[in-house]
Structure formats: C-alpha cells, structure tokens
Write an enzyme that holds these catalytic residues in place. Structure first.
Site, short mmCIF file in Angstrom:
data_model
loop_
_atom_site.label_atom_id
_atom_site.label_comp_id
_atom_site.label_asym_id
_atom_site.label_seq_id
_atom_site.Cartn_x
_atom_site.Cartn_y
_atom_site.Cartn_z
N HIS A 126 0.83 -1.21 0.00
CA HIS A 126 0.00 0.00 0.00
C HIS A 126 0.86 1.26 0.00
CE1 HIS A 126 -2.82 3.16 1.16
NE2 HIS A 126 -1.93 3.48 2.08
N HIS A 131 1.41 5.41 -2.50
CA HIS A 131 1.86 6.76 -2.16
C HIS A 131 3.08 7.24 -2.92
CE1 HIS A 131 -0.82 7.55 1.27
NE2 HIS A 131 -0.67 6.27 1.61
N GLU A 172 -5.52 9.68 0.63
CA GLU A 172 -5.90 8.26 0.66
C GLU A 172 -7.02 7.89 -0.32
OE1 GLU A 172 -4.24 5.92 1.87
OE2 GLU A 172 -3.04 6.80 3.49
N SER A 191 -4.07 1.19 -4.42
CA SER A 191 -3.54 -0.10 -3.96
C SER A 191 -4.64 -1.12 -3.69
CB SER A 191 -2.69 0.11 -2.70
OG SER A 191 -3.50 0.56 -1.63
CO CO Z 1 -1.85 5.32 3.03
#
Ligand code: CO
Length: 268
Positions: A126, A131, A172, A191
């Site tokens: 993730h 990110h 997010e 993700s």
């Molecule tokens: Co995150």
C-alpha cells in the site's frame, strides 16, 4: 501507541525510523509483492490519474519489493523527497515531522497471502504502490510537504482529527477530474483490488466537488468502501485551496459542531 499494531517497534529510533533490511525478505514475499503489483497494474491504465501512471513507468518496481534507498535517490533528484522505513503506523508527531521534512514513511512489512484482497493496516505494498509514485509530481510533493507542516500546527491547535479527514479524502481516497472522466489519485484506491474500479465506475457512491470545510467535518470509516469521494480538478487546486490559514476554520467548525450538538433534535 496501541499495542495491537503489527510490526516490530523494538528497533525503531526516536523518529520511528528503522532499517529496511531488504535481504531479510523471503522469496515468497517478493513473489507476493509481484502478484499484487501485477493485479493492480491491470487496473491502473483505466482508473489511475496520469501523474501516477507516468511516475510508475520510470520506477521499474514490479518484480520484487523495492529497495527504498534506490527509490529515494531518484526521488531526491526529482522532488527532494526520500522514503524512510518504519515498522508500521507511527504517532502523529513523528508522521507529520517526516512529511514536514520531505520524508515519506513506508512500512517495511508485507501482508500475508491470505490478505491478498484486503488489509486494514498499511503494508509496504500500500505505502509504496499507492503513495510513492505521486511524490515524483512536483505539485503533489509540495502539497504533501505543506500538509506535514499543517499537521504539526494542527497538533498545537488540537485539530488533528479535522485535518486527518483532509488526508483521508485526498491523499488516501481522492479522485481527480480529467477529460476522460474521474480518476483515482488516493493511495487507498490505487492499492485496492476492488475499490479502484468501484470508485470510478460504481453509481453508488457520492462524488462531490472538493470543498475544504465540508471535508474537515465529514467523518469516515476505515473498513469498507467509501460512500463519499471528493473530486479535485488538479493538484494545483488542492494546493491553492489548502493554502489559507486553517486556524479560523478549525475554530468555526468546532463552535458549529458544539452548537449542533446542543440543539434539540428536530421534530419528526
Ligand atoms: Co496510506
């Protein structure tokens, strides 16, 4: 720290950084990372924003768990960011301090095979896949730096809960409008095996235009698909609309929340 967190915090420094210790990953873990990467790679051409797609192409990162040092070198050269390895979730002050110094904390451990489709806590897949690529985008990278500084400020103002909603609905789970339709730039979407298509295609969720104050007062749930997404026009818009001093906004939202709580329920 909550004691039920996964990860080995015993070797963490004061800033919660650890060695990535790349040679300790097993062959099975590299293979699992590769499978996760391949599954998501089939979805991103259709659902991810262009900035993310452009950045991942330059990384050659899909065959094994990446070496953070190598990625940091490339990041440093492009936007001045670096990756810092951490054991898992870290306290607010450590997290904000890293961001405020252009360091992005990436969890070292990988999920178990049984968690292929879903995991609540962030793992290396993730954190890295979701990110890191966008840190190569100059505007996004500068915005996240400002967010980190804003986090340290929010701690002094006792407003972290409000500011965290901004992170949630942008970094997010954010969507961005493009000529081809909305696309995902939020890491939790990028993700995710299921929510990435859902957030773009499902008729169910609300997709609201980015509105700072509304976001700061909108609660979220961490263990199911989002029912509301906020859509930006560009990272420049995100930068611009989060630039003003939040101090009066925090104060206003706090007082309207407490007056709402005092109001009697409206008659049915
Ligand atoms: Co995150």
């Amino acid at each position: 720290m909550k004691s039920e967190l996964r990860g080995d915090y015993s070797r963490a420094g004061k800033d919660y950084s650890v060695e990535q210790n790349w040679s300790s990953y097993s062959g099975e873990e590299h293979a699992l990372f590769q499978r996760l990467f391949q599954r998501q790679s089939k979805l991103v051409p259709r659902y991810a924003c262009a900035e993310w797609i452009e950045a991942i192409a330059g990384l050659d990162a899909g065959n094994e768990i990446p070496k953070f040092d190598l990625i940091s070198k490339k990041l440093k050269a492009k936007t001045g960011w670096a990756i810092v390895a951490v054991p898992g979730l870290i306290p607010d002050d450590a997290f904000f301090s890293h961001l405020a110094n252009r360091r992005f904390p990436v969890t070292v451990w990988l999920r178990k095979p049984a968690e292929f489709d879903y995991i609540v806590e962030p793992d290396v897949f993730h954190d890295f896949f979701g990110h890191v690529p966008l840190l190569f985008d100059r505007v996004y990278a500068d915005h996240l730096h400002e967010y980190g500084k804003g986090g340290l400020k929010a701690m002094k103002l006792d407003a972290v809960k409000m500011l965290a909603r901004l992170y949630w609905y942008t970094i997010e789970f954010g969507l961005v409008r493009t000529p081809a339709g909305v696309r995902a730039y939020g890491a939790g979407l990028l993700s995710s095996g299921g929510e990435l298509a859902h957030c773009v295609e499902s008729p169910e969720p609300r997709r609201l235009n980015f509105e700072l104050e509304r976001i700061l007062r909108t609660d979220y749930q961490i263990d199911r698909y989002q029912t509301t997404y906020f859509v930006i026009d560009s990272f420049a818009q995100l930068m611009r609309e989060t630039a003003p001093d939040f101090t009066p906004i925090y104060a206003r939202l706090r007082s309207s929340a407490s007056s709402a709580a005092r109001k009697p329920a409206p008659a049915a």
